[in-house]
Design a protein around this motif. Structure first.
Motif, PDB file in Angstrom:
ATOM      1  N   ASN A  35       0.856  -1.185   0.000  1.00  0.00           N
ATOM      2  CA  ASN A  35       0.000   0.000   0.000  1.00  0.00           C
ATOM      3  C   ASN A  35       0.893   1.236   0.000  1.00  0.00           C
ATOM      4  O   ASN A  35       1.834   1.336   0.772  1.00  0.00           O
ATOM      5  CB  ASN A  35      -0.895   0.034   1.240  1.00  0.00           C
ATOM      6  N   GLY A  36       0.596   2.158  -0.846  1.00  0.00           N
ATOM      7  CA  GLY A  36       1.378   3.389  -0.893  1.00  0.00           C
ATOM      8  C   GLY A  36       2.676   3.266  -1.670  1.00  0.00           C
ATOM      9  O   GLY A  36       3.463   4.208  -1.711  1.00  0.00           O
ATOM     10  N   LYS A  41       9.835   4.760  -8.249  1.00  0.00           N
ATOM     11  CA  LYS A  41      10.415   5.661  -7.254  1.00  0.00           C
ATOM     12  C   LYS A  41      11.938   5.674  -7.319  1.00  0.00           C
ATOM     13  O   LYS A  41      12.560   6.710  -7.145  1.00  0.00           O
ATOM     14  CB  LYS A  41       9.956   5.250  -5.857  1.00  0.00           C
ATOM     15  N   PHE A  42      12.531   4.534  -7.580  1.00  0.00           N
ATOM     16  CA  PHE A  42      13.985   4.447  -7.594  1.00  0.00           C
ATOM     17  C   PHE A  42      14.550   4.369  -9.007  1.00  0.00           C
ATOM     18  O   PHE A  42      15.723   4.109  -9.197  1.00  0.00           O
ATOM     19  CB  PHE A  42      14.449   3.238  -6.770  1.00  0.00           C
TER      20      PHE A  42
END
Length: 87
Positions: A35-36, A41-42
């Motif tokens: 979740n989230g 992102k990386f």
């Protein structure tokens, strides 16, 4: 990463031979909850050095927006590229 010792290697091989239904997960920690989580992102695309000629007023505007004008230019170009790709 550390190399496995002989005992660990034997244990891993024994587990690999077992059927999934025979492996007990009772003492394993709870799985990660995603979740989230943020996709990409990386993700770090490869950057290439480049010499480019821009109109003086365009460069002045980019620099007037504050620190990071090259990053801002890259973001603008990426948005244009993605918009064009959706056509």
């Amino acid at each position: 990463m550390r190399k496995l010792n002989r005992k660990q290697t034997r244990e891993i091989r024994a587990l690999a031979r077992m059927k999934d239904s025979k492996i007990s997960l009772e003492d394993a920690p709870e799985g990660a909850h995603w979740n989230g989580a943020v996709v990409g992102k990386f993700y770090r695309p490869i950057k290439k050095p480049l010499t480019i000629r821009l109109d003086a007023d365009v460069l002045a505007w980019l620099k007037s927006q504050g620190k990071g004008y090259q990053t801002r230019l890259n973001s603008l170009l990426r948005a244009a590229m993605e918009k064009h790709a959706r056509r």
